[in-house]
Design a protein around this motif. Structure first.
Motif, mmCIF file in Angstrom:
data_model
loop_
_atom_site.group_PDB
_atom_site.id
_atom_site.type_symbol
_atom_site.label_atom_id
_atom_site.label_comp_id
_atom_site.label_asym_id
_atom_site.label_seq_id
_atom_site.Cartn_x
_atom_site.Cartn_y
_atom_site.Cartn_z
ATOM 1 N N TYR A 203 -1.356 33.747 -36.519
ATOM 2 C CA TYR A 203 -2.689 34.335 -36.388
ATOM 3 C C TYR A 203 -2.559 35.828 -36.687
ATOM 4 C CZ TYR A 203 -3.924 29.906 -34.314
ATOM 5 O OH TYR A 203 -4.148 28.560 -34.115
ATOM 6 N N ILE A 204 -3.365 36.301 -37.648
ATOM 7 C CA ILE A 204 -3.191 37.647 -38.189
ATOM 8 C C ILE A 204 -4.478 38.454 -38.064
ATOM 9 C CG2 ILE A 204 -2.612 38.968 -40.257
ATOM 10 C CD1 ILE A 204 -1.067 36.394 -41.160
ATOM 11 N N LYS A 205 -4.337 39.679 -37.601
ATOM 12 C CA LYS A 205 -5.457 40.603 -37.462
ATOM 13 C C LYS A 205 -5.431 41.593 -38.628
ATOM 14 C CE LYS A 205 -7.000 43.970 -34.013
ATOM 15 N NZ LYS A 205 -6.651 44.515 -32.699
ATOM 16 N N GLY A 206 -6.622 41.876 -39.177
ATOM 17 C CA GLY A 206 -6.712 42.916 -40.199
ATOM 18 C C GLY A 206 -7.018 42.416 -41.599
ATOM 19 N N MET A 207 -7.003 41.098 -41.807
ATOM 20 C CA MET A 207 -7.338 40.567 -43.131
ATOM 21 C C MET A 207 -8.852 40.518 -43.280
ATOM 22 S SD MET A 207 -4.725 37.396 -43.870
ATOM 23 C CE MET A 207 -5.399 36.361 -42.574
ATOM 24 N N GLY A 208 -9.381 41.125 -44.360
ATOM 25 C CA GLY A 208 -10.819 41.142 -44.532
ATOM 26 C C GLY A 208 -11.297 40.670 -45.887
ATOM 27 N N SER A 209 -10.358 40.380 -46.787
ATOM 28 C CA SER A 209 -10.755 39.976 -48.135
ATOM 29 C C SER A 209 -9.725 39.011 -48.722
ATOM 30 C CB SER A 209 -10.856 41.210 -49.045
ATOM 31 O OG SER A 209 -9.558 41.762 -49.249
ATOM 32 N N GLU A 210 -10.088 38.434 -49.861
ATOM 33 C CA GLU A 210 -9.141 37.559 -50.564
ATOM 34 C C GLU A 210 -7.896 38.337 -50.975
ATOM 35 O OE1 GLU A 210 -8.999 34.303 -51.039
ATOM 36 O OE2 GLU A 210 -10.857 34.018 -49.932
ATOM 37 N N HIS A 211 -8.079 39.599 -51.302
ATOM 38 C CA HIS A 211 -6.936 40.447 -51.669
ATOM 39 C C HIS A 211 -5.950 40.551 -50.500
ATOM 40 C CE1 HIS A 211 -4.691 43.642 -53.628
ATOM 41 N NE2 HIS A 211 -4.827 44.373 -52.546
ATOM 42 N N CYS A 212 -6.491 40.763 -49.306
ATOM 43 C CA CYS A 212 -5.651 40.821 -48.098
ATOM 44 C C CYS A 212 -4.905 39.501 -47.903
ATOM 45 C CB CYS A 212 -6.497 41.090 -46.861
ATOM 46 S SG CYS A 212 -7.313 42.692 -46.823
ATOM 47 N N ALA A 213 -5.631 38.395 -48.051
ATOM 48 C CA ALA A 213 -5.029 37.076 -47.872
ATOM 49 C C ALA A 213 -3.886 36.870 -48.868
ATOM 50 C CB ALA A 213 -6.078 35.986 -48.029
ATOM 51 N N LYS A 214 -4.061 37.330 -50.102
ATOM 52 C CA LYS A 214 -3.024 37.175 -51.131
ATOM 53 C C LYS A 214 -1.795 38.017 -50.787
ATOM 54 C CE LYS A 214 -2.284 35.018 -54.932
ATOM 55 N NZ LYS A 214 -2.040 33.590 -54.855
ATOM 56 N N ILE A 215 -2.019 39.212 -50.269
ATOM 57 C CA ILE A 215 -0.894 40.064 -49.850
ATOM 58 C C ILE A 215 -0.091 39.365 -48.753
ATOM 59 C CG2 ILE A 215 -0.279 42.199 -48.636
ATOM 60 C CD1 ILE A 215 -2.623 43.525 -50.175
ATOM 61 N N VAL A 216 -0.793 38.824 -47.746
ATOM 62 C CA VAL A 216 -0.121 38.116 -46.655
ATOM 63 C C VAL A 216 0.623 36.899 -47.190
ATOM 64 C CG1 VAL A 216 -0.534 36.732 -44.572
ATOM 65 C CG2 VAL A 216 -1.634 38.962 -44.828
ATOM 66 N N GLU A 217 -0.027 36.140 -48.044
ATOM 67 C CA GLU A 217 0.612 34.948 -48.623
ATOM 68 C C GLU A 217 1.897 35.316 -49.364
ATOM 69 O OE1 GLU A 217 -0.298 31.681 -52.114
ATOM 70 O OE2 GLU A 217 -2.001 32.558 -51.058
ATOM 71 N N ASN A 218 1.826 36.312 -50.234
ATOM 72 C CA ASN A 218 3.012 36.715 -51.002
ATOM 73 C C ASN A 218 4.097 37.297 -50.110
ATOM 74 O OD1 ASN A 218 1.863 35.855 -53.408
ATOM 75 N ND2 ASN A 218 1.019 37.864 -53.890
ATOM 76 N N THR A 219 3.697 38.027 -49.080
ATOM 77 C CA THR A 219 4.663 38.596 -48.131
ATOM 78 C C THR A 219 5.434 37.483 -47.427
ATOM 79 O OG1 THR A 219 3.344 40.588 -47.784
ATOM 80 C CG2 THR A 219 4.894 39.985 -46.037
ATOM 81 N N LEU A 220 4.702 36.488 -46.929
ATOM 82 C CA LEU A 220 5.359 35.393 -46.210
ATOM 83 C C LEU A 220 6.202 34.530 -47.139
ATOM 84 C CD1 LEU A 220 2.457 34.430 -43.795
ATOM 85 C CD2 LEU A 220 4.581 35.626 -43.223
ATOM 86 N N LYS A 221 5.731 34.298 -48.364
ATOM 87 C CA LYS A 221 6.494 33.494 -49.326
ATOM 88 C C LYS A 221 7.826 34.151 -49.684
ATOM 89 C CE LYS A 221 2.897 30.931 -51.763
ATOM 90 N NZ LYS A 221 2.143 30.823 -53.031
ATOM 91 N N SER A 222 7.903 35.470 -49.550
ATOM 92 C CA SER A 222 9.130 36.176 -49.917
ATOM 93 C C SER A 222 10.244 36.017 -48.877
ATOM 94 C CB SER A 222 8.842 37.659 -50.136
ATOM 95 O OG SER A 222 8.588 38.314 -48.914
ATOM 96 N N LEU A 223 9.900 35.510 -47.692
ATOM 97 C CA LEU A 223 10.911 35.347 -46.640
ATOM 98 C C LEU A 223 11.799 34.138 -46.918
ATOM 99 C CD1 LEU A 223 8.734 36.016 -43.467
ATOM 100 C CD2 LEU A 223 10.347 37.581 -44.553
ATOM 101 N N ASP A 224 13.087 34.311 -46.700
ATOM 102 C CA ASP A 224 14.040 33.221 -46.868
ATOM 103 C C ASP A 224 13.755 32.131 -45.845
ATOM 104 O OD1 ASP A 224 16.315 31.888 -47.899
ATOM 105 O OD2 ASP A 224 17.530 32.687 -46.248
ATOM 106 N N GLY A 225 13.599 30.913 -46.322
ATOM 107 C CA GLY A 225 13.334 29.790 -45.432
ATOM 108 C C GLY A 225 11.907 29.285 -45.522
ATOM 109 N N VAL A 226 11.019 30.079 -46.153
ATOM 110 C CA VAL A 226 9.619 29.683 -46.289
ATOM 111 C C VAL A 226 9.458 28.826 -47.536
ATOM 112 C CG1 VAL A 226 7.260 30.501 -46.669
ATOM 113 C CG2 VAL A 226 8.756 31.685 -45.038
ATOM 114 N N HIS A 227 8.882 27.646 -47.334
ATOM 115 C CA HIS A 227 8.644 26.717 -48.445
ATOM 116 C C HIS A 227 7.277 26.952 -49.081
ATOM 117 C CE1 HIS A 227 8.667 23.102 -50.825
ATOM 118 N NE2 HIS A 227 7.554 22.706 -50.252
#
Length: 69
Positions: free
Chosen positions: A6-30
């Protein structure tokens, strides 16, 4: 294994894409699916990732983790 972040501060699709790419970059994330309306990132893991790694990555991207389930 699946985690919901659960994430605070996302207000647009751009924000969602940043979060998605950030999490995808972590080792272990499928895969990552971000629900902007509910402010939740659903993360599929292929190996264990510690919660503090998620918190640090999201914080570095400029957002705040409210909780992880």
């Amino acid at each position: 294994m699946t985690k919901k972040i659960y994430i605070k501060g996302m207000g647009s699709e751009h924000c969602a894409k940043i979060v998605e790419n950030t999490l995808k970059s972590l080792d272990g994330v499928h895969s990552v699916k971000v629900d902007l309306k509910e402010k939740i990132a659903t993360v599929e893991l292929h190996k264990d990732v510690k919660d503090d790694e998620f918190v640090r990555a999201i914080d570095d991207a400029g957002y705040e983790v409210v909780r992880i389930e």
